[in-house]
Design an enzyme around this catalytic site. Structure first.
Site, PDB file in Angstrom:
ATOM      1  N   ARG A   1       0.877  -1.180   0.000  1.00 49.16           N
ATOM      2  CA  ARG A   1       0.000   0.000   0.000  1.00 49.16           C
ATOM      3  C   ARG A   1       0.906   1.219   0.000  1.00 49.16           C
ATOM      4  O   ARG A   1       1.697   1.419   0.918  1.00 49.16           O
ATOM      5  CB  ARG A   1      -0.927  -0.021   1.221  1.00 49.16           C
ATOM      6  CG  ARG A   1      -1.929   1.137   1.277  1.00 49.16           C
ATOM      7  CD  ARG A   1      -2.938   0.886   2.403  1.00 49.16           C
ATOM      8  NE  ARG A   1      -3.904   1.954   2.563  1.00 49.16           N
ATOM      9  CZ  ARG A   1      -3.836   2.918   3.482  1.00 49.16           C
ATOM     10  NH1 ARG A   1      -2.811   2.932   4.339  1.00 49.16           N
ATOM     11  NH2 ARG A   1      -4.758   3.845   3.571  1.00 49.16           N
TER      12      ARG A   1
ATOM     13  N   TRP B   1       1.192  -1.448   9.063  1.00 48.75           N
ATOM     14  CA  TRP B   1       1.862  -0.141   9.041  1.00 48.75           C
ATOM     15  C   TRP B   1       3.117  -0.234   9.902  1.00 48.75           C
ATOM     16  O   TRP B   1       3.012  -0.567  11.071  1.00 48.75           O
ATOM     17  CB  TRP B   1       0.935   0.950   9.585  1.00 48.75           C
ATOM     18  CG  TRP B   1       1.552   2.302   9.393  1.00 48.75           C
ATOM     19  CD1 TRP B   1       2.497   2.891  10.189  1.00 48.75           C
ATOM     20  CD2 TRP B   1       1.323   3.207   8.310  1.00 48.75           C
ATOM     21  NE1 TRP B   1       2.875   4.107   9.673  1.00 48.75           N
ATOM     22  CE2 TRP B   1       2.162   4.329   8.517  1.00 48.75           C
ATOM     23  CE3 TRP B   1       0.495   3.172   7.187  1.00 48.75           C
ATOM     24  CZ2 TRP B   1       2.183   5.418   7.655  1.00 48.75           C
ATOM     25  CZ3 TRP B   1       0.520   4.250   6.323  1.00 48.75           C
ATOM     26  CH2 TRP B   1       1.353   5.359   6.566  1.00 48.75           C
TER      27      TRP B   1
ATOM     28  N   GLU C   1      -4.579  -0.976   7.734  1.00 48.38           N
ATOM     29  CA  GLU C   1      -3.452  -0.600   8.592  1.00 48.38           C
ATOM     30  C   GLU C   1      -3.651  -1.226   9.962  1.00 48.38           C
ATOM     31  O   GLU C   1      -4.783  -1.344  10.435  1.00 48.38           O
ATOM     32  CB  GLU C   1      -3.363   0.926   8.799  1.00 48.38           C
ATOM     33  CG  GLU C   1      -2.890   1.742   7.638  1.00 48.38           C
ATOM     34  CD  GLU C   1      -2.707   3.207   8.032  1.00 48.38           C
ATOM     35  OE1 GLU C   1      -2.551   3.504   9.246  1.00 48.38           O
ATOM     36  OE2 GLU C   1      -2.720   4.068   7.130  1.00 48.38           O
TER      37      GLU C   1
ATOM     38  N   TYR D   1      -6.049   0.148  15.435  1.00 44.74           N
ATOM     39  CA  TYR D   1      -5.053   0.563  16.408  1.00 44.74           C
ATOM     40  C   TYR D   1      -5.679   0.435  17.801  1.00 44.74           C
ATOM     41  O   TYR D   1      -6.253  -0.606  18.119  1.00 44.74           O
ATOM     42  CB  TYR D   1      -4.533   1.967  16.090  1.00 44.74           C
ATOM     43  CG  TYR D   1      -3.721   2.030  14.817  1.00 44.74           C
ATOM     44  CD1 TYR D   1      -2.401   1.592  14.786  1.00 44.74           C
ATOM     45  CD2 TYR D   1      -4.276   2.514  13.629  1.00 44.74           C
ATOM     46  CE1 TYR D   1      -1.638   1.636  13.614  1.00 44.74           C
ATOM     47  CE2 TYR D   1      -3.528   2.560  12.460  1.00 44.74           C
ATOM     48  CZ  TYR D   1      -2.215   2.117  12.456  1.00 44.74           C
ATOM     49  OH  TYR D   1      -1.467   2.156  11.302  1.00 44.74           O
TER      50      TYR D   1
ATOM     51  N   HIS E   1      -8.837   0.515   9.831  1.00 43.18           N
ATOM     52  CA  HIS E   1      -7.502   0.621  10.419  1.00 43.18           C
ATOM     53  C   HIS E   1      -7.611   0.292  11.901  1.00 43.18           C
ATOM     54  O   HIS E   1      -8.417   0.898  12.615  1.00 43.18           O
ATOM     55  CB  HIS E   1      -6.939   2.029  10.212  1.00 43.18           C
ATOM     56  CG  HIS E   1      -6.678   2.358   8.768  1.00 43.18           C
ATOM     57  ND1 HIS E   1      -6.154   3.567   8.362  1.00 43.18           N
ATOM     58  CD2 HIS E   1      -6.869   1.618   7.644  1.00 43.18           C
ATOM     59  CE1 HIS E   1      -6.033   3.563   7.037  1.00 43.18           C
ATOM     60  NE2 HIS E   1      -6.465   2.395   6.582  1.00 43.18           N
TER      61      HIS E   1
ATOM     62  N   ASN F   1      -7.029   8.233   2.292  1.00 45.58           N
ATOM     63  CA  ASN F   1      -6.637   7.676   3.581  1.00 45.58           C
ATOM     64  C   ASN F   1      -7.400   8.345   4.717  1.00 45.58           C
ATOM     65  O   ASN F   1      -7.465   9.577   4.802  1.00 45.58           O
ATOM     66  CB  ASN F   1      -5.138   7.875   3.801  1.00 45.58           C
ATOM     67  CG  ASN F   1      -4.645   7.261   5.098  1.00 45.58           C
ATOM     68  OD1 ASN F   1      -4.641   6.038   5.253  1.00 45.58           O
ATOM     69  ND2 ASN F   1      -4.245   8.098   6.051  1.00 45.58           N
ATOM     70  N   GLU F   2      -7.989   7.535   5.599  1.00 42.74           N
ATOM     71  CA  GLU F   2      -8.635   8.012   6.832  1.00 42.74           C
ATOM     72  C   GLU F   2      -9.341   9.345   6.602  1.00 42.74           C
ATOM     73  O   GLU F   2      -8.994  10.371   7.189  1.00 42.74           O
ATOM     74  CB  GLU F   2      -7.599   8.111   7.952  1.00 42.74           C
ATOM     75  CG  GLU F   2      -6.941   6.775   8.238  1.00 42.74           C
ATOM     76  CD  GLU F   2      -5.839   6.830   9.283  1.00 42.74           C
ATOM     77  OE1 GLU F   2      -5.586   7.928   9.828  1.00 42.74           O
ATOM     78  OE2 GLU F   2      -5.238   5.774   9.565  1.00 42.74           O
TER      79      GLU F   2
END
Length: 332
Positions: free
Chosen positions: A81, A283, A254, A227, A225, A158-159
């Site tokens: 990516r 990531w 991610e 996290y 993503h 992205n985001e």
């Protein structure tokens, strides 16, 4: 990259019934490359393809890209990516540059997921670009992407929202998809979640079916993503399974083994995606700063000096070495 969340909603919201309304294969038009069928990503040969890739910050380290791609391929990745700048926050990666990136991906037999990074945290991050601006960018570099549908997936932005203004995510994402199709893009599109990619508000989860239906080619996959919001196996399981049960395509675009907003459960992320046949992309290869250097997989872009996170990602249980398979388009 994600950043520290201002607040995390602890209670799960009720799943919208509409999420189950559209079969993933309904109305799908023939695609020349990657395409979605019954909630699964298939390559141009009709073979199921599960992303097992790495994020690389090309926009900030363009001189590192050639070796980085060769190194992650040698470590077993089947995809990369690639961070691109639209010119709104970061210097624009123009048509010639994008053409070169795609060529490098193909040379290394890696599927290329290209993402417009300037949208990161729109509505909360100063200077962030809208999804509409991201579409303008893709149209401006379209000549680099024509004919590459077998090798390229287009990650629209992205985001694309932070923790404010994200309620327009569904409408803005649908509009972006429609504009890209009207402009002639036939690639598989990838839509990132809001809330710095982590969707703690479940905005993407509860509106994904409507966005999917807005794509005339029914060829959009969704990217979460993971996290600090996903710090337990239960949270990982619930989110992934909602999409699988709805027949909607999902990847973990991610994730890391730690983060400033909490400690993600990378073991659950990797094991559950394997069990469910879903893609993931870690990531990131190298070059992180601003206090998140721990997310580097390789120290100083040196494949011979993998960090603890890099070792876990490539060589650990459910990791790249164990689960990655090259796309069939590279083997004829």
């Amino acid at each position: 990259m994600t950043r520290r969340l201002a607040a995390v909603v602890g209670a799960l919201l009720t799943m919208a019934a509409s999420m189950f309304a559209v079969p993933a294969s309904a109305g799908a038009a023939a695609a020349p490359g990657f395409h979605v069928s019954d909630g699964r990503l298939l390559d141009a040969n009709g073979k199921e393809f599960v992303l097992r890739g790495v994020n690389h910050a090309h926009a900030w380290y363009p001189d590192r890209t050639g070796k980085a791609l060769a190194d992650v391929k040698a470590l077993g990745a089947n995809s990369v990516r690639v961070v691109l700048g639209t010119g709104d926050r970061w210097a624009k990666n123009d048509t010639a540059d994008v053409t070169a990136v795609v060529a490098q991906c193909k040379k290394n037999r890696l599927i290329c997921v290209l993402e417009a990074h300037d949208t990161t945290g729109y509505g909360e991050q100063s200077g962030a670009a809208s999804l509409s601006r991201a579409v303008d960018y893709w149209i401006s570099v379209q000549n680099a992407l024509k004919g590459q549908e077998k090798y390229v997936i287009l990650n629209v932005g992205n985001e694309p929202f932070g923790n404010t203004g994200y309620r327009t995510w569904a409408a803005d994402t649908s509009d972006a998809v429609k504009r890209l199709r009207a402009a002639g893009f036939q690639h598989t599109l990838m839509a990132d979640a809001p809330n710095w990619g982590q969707d703690w508000s479940f905005t993407m989860r509860d509106n994904a079916a409507g966005v999917f239906a807005s794509d005339s080619q029914r060829n959009t996959v969704f990217s979460i993503h993971m996290y600090g919001v996903f710090d337990t196996a239960a949270e990982v399981d619930d989110y992934l399974n909602r999409f699988v049960k709805a027949g909607l395509p999902l990847v973990v675009g991610e994730f890391g083994d730690k983060h400033s907003d909490g400690d993600p459960d990378e073991n659950a992320i990797m094991s559950r995606t394997r069990q469910l046949g879903l893609g993931y992309m870690g990531w990131s290869w190298s070059g992180n700063g601003s206090g998140v250097e721990y997310l580097d997989m390789a120290t100083g872009f040196d494949a011979g000096r993998l960090t603890g996170w890099g070792q876990r990602f490539f060589n650990g249980a459910d990791g790249i070495k164990e689960t990655s398979r090259e796309a069939s388009v590279f083997s004829g």
